[in-house]
Enzyme design. Structure first.
Site, PDB file in Angstrom:
ATOM      1  N   LYS A  51       3.423 -19.595 -43.808  1.00  0.00           N
ATOM      2  CA  LYS A  51       2.571 -20.088 -42.712  1.00  0.00           C
ATOM      3  C   LYS A  51       2.341 -21.590 -42.841  1.00  0.00           C
ATOM      4  O   LYS A  51       2.246 -22.298 -41.839  1.00  0.00           O
ATOM      5  CB  LYS A  51       1.225 -19.344 -42.697  1.00  0.00           C
ATOM      6  CG  LYS A  51       1.374 -17.856 -42.410  1.00  0.00           C
ATOM      7  CD  LYS A  51       0.882 -17.450 -41.034  1.00  0.00           C
ATOM      8  CE  LYS A  51       1.565 -16.153 -40.655  1.00  0.00           C
ATOM      9  NZ  LYS A  51       0.980 -15.344 -39.660  1.00  0.00           N
TER      10      LYS A  51
ATOM     11  N   LYS B 274      11.797 -10.581 -40.456  1.00  0.00           N
ATOM     12  CA  LYS B 274      10.980  -9.529 -39.842  1.00  0.00           C
ATOM     13  C   LYS B 274      10.617  -9.877 -38.399  1.00  0.00           C
ATOM     14  O   LYS B 274      10.462 -11.046 -38.054  1.00  0.00           O
ATOM     15  CB  LYS B 274       9.722  -9.253 -40.669  1.00  0.00           C
ATOM     16  CG  LYS B 274       8.609 -10.250 -40.490  1.00  0.00           C
ATOM     17  CD  LYS B 274       7.261  -9.660 -40.952  1.00  0.00           C
ATOM     18  CE  LYS B 274       6.149 -10.605 -40.488  1.00  0.00           C
ATOM     19  NZ  LYS B 274       4.830 -10.069 -40.461  1.00  0.00           N
TER      20      LYS B 274
ATOM     21  N   LYS C 164       5.115 -11.285 -34.214  1.00  0.00           N
ATOM     22  CA  LYS C 164       4.579 -11.527 -32.878  1.00  0.00           C
ATOM     23  C   LYS C 164       4.517 -13.012 -32.547  1.00  0.00           C
ATOM     24  O   LYS C 164       4.480 -13.387 -31.388  1.00  0.00           O
ATOM     25  CB  LYS C 164       3.247 -10.821 -32.647  1.00  0.00           C
ATOM     26  CG  LYS C 164       2.135 -11.020 -33.639  1.00  0.00           C
ATOM     27  CD  LYS C 164       0.899 -10.274 -33.108  1.00  0.00           C
ATOM     28  CE  LYS C 164       0.170  -9.462 -34.155  1.00  0.00           C
ATOM     29  NZ  LYS C 164      -0.624 -10.298 -35.075  1.00  0.00           N
TER      30      LYS C 164
HETATM   31  P1  ATP Z   1       2.212 -13.085 -37.041  1.00  0.00           P
HETATM   32  O1  ATP Z   1       3.550 -13.209 -36.434  1.00  0.00           O
HETATM   33  O2  ATP Z   1       1.092 -13.622 -36.175  1.00  0.00           O
HETATM   34  O3  ATP Z   1       2.119 -13.508 -38.471  1.00  0.00           O
HETATM   35  P2  ATP Z   1       2.587 -10.303 -37.511  1.00  0.00           P
HETATM   36  O4  ATP Z   1       3.450  -9.782 -36.424  1.00  0.00           O
HETATM   37  O5  ATP Z   1       3.179 -10.471 -38.853  1.00  0.00           O
HETATM   38  O6  ATP Z   1       1.833 -11.584 -37.048  1.00  0.00           O
HETATM   39  P3  ATP Z   1       0.110  -9.221 -38.524  1.00  0.00           P
HETATM   40  O7  ATP Z   1      -1.157  -9.240 -37.768  1.00  0.00           O
HETATM   41  O8  ATP Z   1       0.252 -10.214 -39.618  1.00  0.00           O
HETATM   42  O9  ATP Z   1       1.355  -9.324 -37.582  1.00  0.00           O
HETATM   43  O10 ATP Z   1       0.341  -7.768 -39.110  1.00  0.00           O
HETATM   44  C1  ATP Z   1      -0.229  -6.589 -38.633  1.00  0.00           C
HETATM   45  C2  ATP Z   1       0.373  -5.386 -39.335  1.00  0.00           C
HETATM   46  O11 ATP Z   1       1.705  -5.161 -38.865  1.00  0.00           O
HETATM   47  C3  ATP Z   1       0.478  -5.533 -40.853  1.00  0.00           C
HETATM   48  O12 ATP Z   1       0.209  -4.288 -41.458  1.00  0.00           O
HETATM   49  C4  ATP Z   1       1.906  -5.923 -41.056  1.00  0.00           C
HETATM   50  O13 ATP Z   1       2.365  -5.563 -42.335  1.00  0.00           O
HETATM   51  C5  ATP Z   1       2.597  -5.108 -39.971  1.00  0.00           C
HETATM   52  N1  ATP Z   1       3.843  -5.718 -39.535  1.00  0.00           N
HETATM   53  C6  ATP Z   1       3.991  -6.935 -38.968  1.00  0.00           C
HETATM   54  N2  ATP Z   1       5.275  -7.171 -38.665  1.00  0.00           N
HETATM   55  C7  ATP Z   1       5.962  -6.066 -39.053  1.00  0.00           C
HETATM   56  C8  ATP Z   1       7.343  -5.694 -39.013  1.00  0.00           C
HETATM   57  N3  ATP Z   1       8.237  -6.495 -38.497  1.00  0.00           N
HETATM   58  N4  ATP Z   1       7.694  -4.486 -39.495  1.00  0.00           N
HETATM   59  C9  ATP Z   1       6.774  -3.648 -40.008  1.00  0.00           C
HETATM   60  N5  ATP Z   1       5.464  -3.931 -40.088  1.00  0.00           N
HETATM   61  C10 ATP Z   1       5.046  -5.134 -39.613  1.00  0.00           C
END
Ligand code: ATP
Ligand code: LTN
Length: 331
Positions: free
Chosen positions: A113, A195, A198
């Protein structure tokens, strides 16, 4: 026997992706009958990245609607907003004083980040895992259902808890990460080696839970695969196809072998269409429910206020115990 305690949360950074759904939310839904579940909107964590205030407020409400639309029953689960529970930032401050800079420096999410937001490497971003530890420890959670990327944060949570317990006697339960076997890491559709996130800027890389059926079809059609044209599971050699297989497997509850058999002799065109249709079919009722819920913000408010109240009751005693143990005047 008392039910085990579950706590988890998602940041209110925007629309959820299929990765969030399959990696986290979907597992939460499966846990709601067996455990005593606390699910929060991690809005304080969201402040670590600059956000438009109105957008953050809106995202918080939409996320509550999504939790429920995805299948979380507000009668069975405690659904609440992190910033409404005083124990989270209060406990986080105390725990900050029992966490070392060196430990936080090793966190890969911080490094990622910080690289992404080089113009705003604030100290909240650095101490993010301590607030997360407070979220979890304040409830004496046994299990924390998250995606694979959060494993390191669970490890530091246990380290902080153990350190505190050894200094002041048994205070915190040591929580464990609960990571689903498949879907723990859904990869991007355009870059299947990273991964699905969002905050990705390439719209084609992520499927949003609110995407229209046509958008979903388009995104899967354009998903990166390879030139073998054979549906075969091999994460290393065929990351794109393997990722699509994982998505299909979770939704259809099929093993990788079953999927290989099902699409034996068929090309990627047929396979991609089948994956897209499975996703569309799964998301349709979720979206319908989500839109209905958004039309009734009063109902959403009722739900989180009830959750807030339960969360405050749950955390108050432990916070006081911690305050007392470290030497603060309590009462
Ligand atoms: P950002 O892109 O804003 O960092 P993010 O998509 O990683 O966000 P988070 O709010 O950090 O989302 O994560 C919410 C939940 O979703 C956490 O439990 C995280 O481990 C899970 N998660 C996020 N992305 C994935 C993915 N690609 N596959 C599986 N689990 C995920
Ligand atoms: N850091 C988590 C969100 C989060 C969380 C939590 C998850 C904040 N507090 C407590 C589980 C338990 C993430 O998914 N990025």
């Amino acid at each position: 026997m008392e039910k085990k305690i579950i706590l988890s949360g998602i940041q209110a950074t925007g629309n959820l992706t299929l990765g969030n759904y399959l990696g986290a939310l979907n597992n939460w839904v499966e846990m709601q009958d067996k455990y005593d579940c606390y699910y929060m909107i991690a809005d304080l964590h969201t402040l670590t990245i600059r956000k438009d205030p109105e957008e953050l407020r809106q995202n918080t409400l939409s996320l509550i609607a999504l939790y429920i639309a995805a299948g979380l029953d507000p009668e069975k689960n405690t659904i609440f907003i992190q910033s409404h529970i005083p124990a989270h930032p209060s406990l986080s401050w105390v725990l900050n004083c029992y966490t070392y800079m060196g430990e936080l420096n090793r966190m890969t999410q911080f490094k990622d980040k910080a690289a992404k937001h080089a113009d705003n490497i604030n100290s909240g971003l650095f101490t993010y895992p301590v607030l997360m530890a407070a979220d979890i420890l304040a409830y004496n959670a046994d299990l924390v259902p998250v995606g694979d990327d959060q494993k390191q944060h669970l490890e530091i949570t246990r380290d902080i808890a153990e350190r505190f317990n050894s200094l002041y006697g048994e205070t915190f339960k040591l929580p464990e990460a609960y990571i689903g076997k498949v879907g723990a890491r859904i990869m991007g559709l355009q870059d299947p080696t990273a991964k699905m996130s969002k905050s990705a800027t390439n719209e084609l890389d992520k499927v949003l839970l609110t995407d229209t059926p046509d958008d979903i079809r388009k995104k899967f059609k354009k998903a990166v695969t390879d030139s073998e044209n054979k549906v075969r599971y091999d994460r290393e050699a065929k990351p794109g196809v393997s990722n699509l297989m994982s998505i299909y497997g979770i939704i259809k509850n099929k093993s990788m072998e079953e999927i290989e058999k099902e699409f034996d002799g068929q090309g990627y065109g047929v396979f991609k269409t089948a994956v897209a249709e499975a996703v569309v079919e799964r998301l349709e009722p979720l979206q319908k429910r989500y839109n209905e819920l958004l039309e009734n913000p009063e109902k959403l408010k009722e739900i989180y206020q009830k959750g807030d109240k339960k969360a405050i009751e749950k955390t108050d005693k432990l916070l006081k115990e911690v305050y007392r143990k470290v030497g603060l005047v309590v009462d």
